[in-house]
Scaffold this motif. Structure first.
Motif, short mmCIF file in Angstrom:
data_model
loop_
_atom_site.label_atom_id
_atom_site.label_comp_id
_atom_site.label_asym_id
_atom_site.label_seq_id
_atom_site.Cartn_x
_atom_site.Cartn_y
_atom_site.Cartn_z
N CYS A 1 7.51 4.88 -5.81
CA CYS A 1 7.96 5.40 -4.52
C CYS A 1 9.05 6.44 -4.73
O CYS A 1 10.02 6.19 -5.43
CB CYS A 1 8.46 4.26 -3.63
SG CYS A 1 8.90 4.83 -1.98
N GLN A 2 8.87 7.59 -4.10
CA GLN A 2 9.78 8.70 -4.37
C GLN A 2 11.05 8.73 -3.50
O GLN A 2 11.92 9.55 -3.74
CB GLN A 2 9.03 10.02 -4.23
CG GLN A 2 8.46 10.30 -2.87
CD GLN A 2 7.71 11.62 -2.81
OE1 GLN A 2 7.97 12.52 -3.59
NE2 GLN A 2 6.79 11.72 -1.88
N HIS A 3 11.16 7.87 -2.51
CA HIS A 3 12.32 7.91 -1.61
C HIS A 3 13.20 6.67 -1.78
O HIS A 3 12.72 5.54 -1.64
CB HIS A 3 11.88 8.01 -0.15
CG HIS A 3 11.11 9.24 0.17
ND1 HIS A 3 11.62 10.51 -0.01
CD2 HIS A 3 9.85 9.41 0.65
CE1 HIS A 3 10.72 11.40 0.36
NE2 HIS A 3 9.63 10.76 0.75
N TRP A 4 14.49 6.87 -2.04
CA TRP A 4 15.42 5.76 -2.24
C TRP A 4 15.47 4.86 -1.03
O TRP A 4 15.56 3.64 -1.16
CB TRP A 4 16.83 6.28 -2.57
CG TRP A 4 17.46 7.04 -1.45
CD1 TRP A 4 17.44 8.40 -1.26
CD2 TRP A 4 18.21 6.51 -0.35
NE1 TRP A 4 18.10 8.74 -0.11
CE2 TRP A 4 18.59 7.59 0.47
CE3 TRP A 4 18.58 5.22 0.04
CZ2 TRP A 4 19.33 7.43 1.64
CZ3 TRP A 4 19.31 5.06 1.21
CH2 TRP A 4 19.68 6.16 2.00
N LEU B 1 0.84 -1.19 0.00
CA LEU B 1 0.00 0.00 0.00
C LEU B 1 0.87 1.24 0.00
O LEU B 1 1.72 1.41 0.89
CB LEU B 1 -0.91 -0.01 1.24
CG LEU B 1 -1.95 1.10 1.30
CD1 LEU B 1 -3.01 0.90 0.22
CD2 LEU B 1 -2.60 1.14 2.67
N VAL B 2 0.70 2.07 -1.02
CA VAL B 2 1.41 3.35 -1.07
C VAL B 2 0.39 4.46 -0.89
O VAL B 2 -0.80 4.29 -1.14
CB VAL B 2 2.19 3.54 -2.40
CG1 VAL B 2 3.36 2.58 -2.48
CG2 VAL B 2 1.28 3.39 -3.61
N PHE C 1 -6.52 14.27 2.81
CA PHE C 1 -5.25 14.81 2.31
C PHE C 1 -4.48 13.83 1.43
O PHE C 1 -3.55 14.22 0.73
CB PHE C 1 -4.32 15.19 3.47
CG PHE C 1 -4.95 16.08 4.48
CD1 PHE C 1 -5.33 17.37 4.16
CD2 PHE C 1 -5.18 15.64 5.77
CE1 PHE C 1 -5.91 18.19 5.10
CE2 PHE C 1 -5.76 16.44 6.72
CZ PHE C 1 -6.13 17.74 6.39
N ARG C 2 -4.81 12.56 1.54
CA ARG C 2 -4.00 11.54 0.87
C ARG C 2 -4.85 10.54 0.10
O ARG C 2 -5.96 10.23 0.48
CB ARG C 2 -3.18 10.76 1.90
CG ARG C 2 -2.19 11.61 2.65
CD ARG C 2 -1.32 10.73 3.51
NE ARG C 2 -0.48 11.47 4.40
CZ ARG C 2 0.72 11.94 4.09
NH1 ARG C 2 1.22 11.73 2.91
NH2 ARG C 2 1.43 12.61 4.98
N GLN C 3 -4.25 10.01 -0.95
CA GLN C 3 -4.82 8.89 -1.68
C GLN C 3 -4.05 7.66 -1.23
O GLN C 3 -2.86 7.75 -0.93
CB GLN C 3 -4.58 9.07 -3.18
CG GLN C 3 -4.96 10.42 -3.73
CD GLN C 3 -6.38 10.43 -4.23
OE1 GLN C 3 -6.75 9.56 -4.99
NE2 GLN C 3 -7.16 11.39 -3.79
N GLY D 1 3.86 17.09 -2.28
CA GLY D 1 4.22 17.13 -3.68
C GLY D 1 3.63 15.97 -4.42
O GLY D 1 2.67 15.34 -4.00
N LYS D 2 4.24 15.70 -5.54
CA LYS D 2 3.78 14.59 -6.36
C LYS D 2 4.51 13.33 -5.95
O LYS D 2 5.56 13.38 -5.34
CB LYS D 2 4.04 14.91 -7.82
CG LYS D 2 3.27 16.11 -8.30
CD LYS D 2 3.62 16.48 -9.70
CE LYS D 2 2.86 17.75 -10.08
NZ LYS D 2 3.41 18.39 -11.23
N GLY D 3 3.96 12.23 -6.31
CA GLY D 3 4.62 10.97 -6.02
C GLY D 3 3.97 10.23 -4.88
O GLY D 3 3.14 10.76 -4.16
#
Length: 178
Positions: free
Chosen positions: A151-154, A56-57, A136-138, A63-65
């Protein structure tokens, strides 16, 4: 008529706010999060763990992502309590938190500061219709491959790899016992 509601099923629809209780280590803010996951029910009979699992993300507030739920670890809670709280607030899911996936040090994209991040797997048992950050979130169930892409974070991607490897190892052990 009076309806009785179990307290364990009641969720406060407000997220914790403020930083006065935040934990820091050598100047780095400590954050915790979870990778919520579930086993898919399908007819493919695939033995590849990546085909069997969905994660689940959630959308980023700033921002975006997409990313996995995470937030500040506060002085009045354990790491597991904080991870569970953040996952409930941001993604609206509850479940079983498993052994820590690891610790990562990373630099904030918006502030010139470093953070310490801890991630846990959370096997989802309950998906709520209403949760504190729903407006606020999807949230979206995706394949492991899709999570790697979106996923935007390494450091969260690295945590995902640890989870996938752990689940694959457990699957091999289970097969050997059978």
């Amino acid at each position: 008529m009076v309806a009785l509601v179990s307290q364990e099923n009641v969720v406060a629809l407000v997220s914790r706010t403020g930083r006065h209780l935040q934990r820091y280590n050598q100047g780095r803010r400590q954050v915790v999060g979870c990778i919520p996951y579930r086993y898919k029910i399908d007819d493919s009979n695939s033995l590849d763990i990546e085909d069997m699992v969905e994660v689940l993300v959630i959308s980023s507030q700033k921002g975006k992502g997409m990313l996995f739920p995470k937030g500040g670890w506060e002085l009045d809670e354990t790491k597991i309590q904080a991870a569970s709280r953040e996952t409930l607030e941001e993604a609206g899911v509850r479940g079983t938190i498993e052994a820590e996936l690891g610790e990562w040090t990373f630099k904030s994209r918006t502030h010139d500061t470093e953070y310490e991040g801890y991630m846990f797997p959370l096997l989802v048992r309950e998906e709520l219709d209403f949760w504190p950050e729903k407006t606020f979130r999807q949230r979206k169930w995706v394949s492991v491959a899709n999570a790697r892409e979106c996923c935007q974070h390494w450091w969260m991607k690295e945590a995902l790899e640890v989870l996938v490897n752990r689940l694959a190892s457990q699957q091999e052990l289970d097969e050997e016992e059978e």
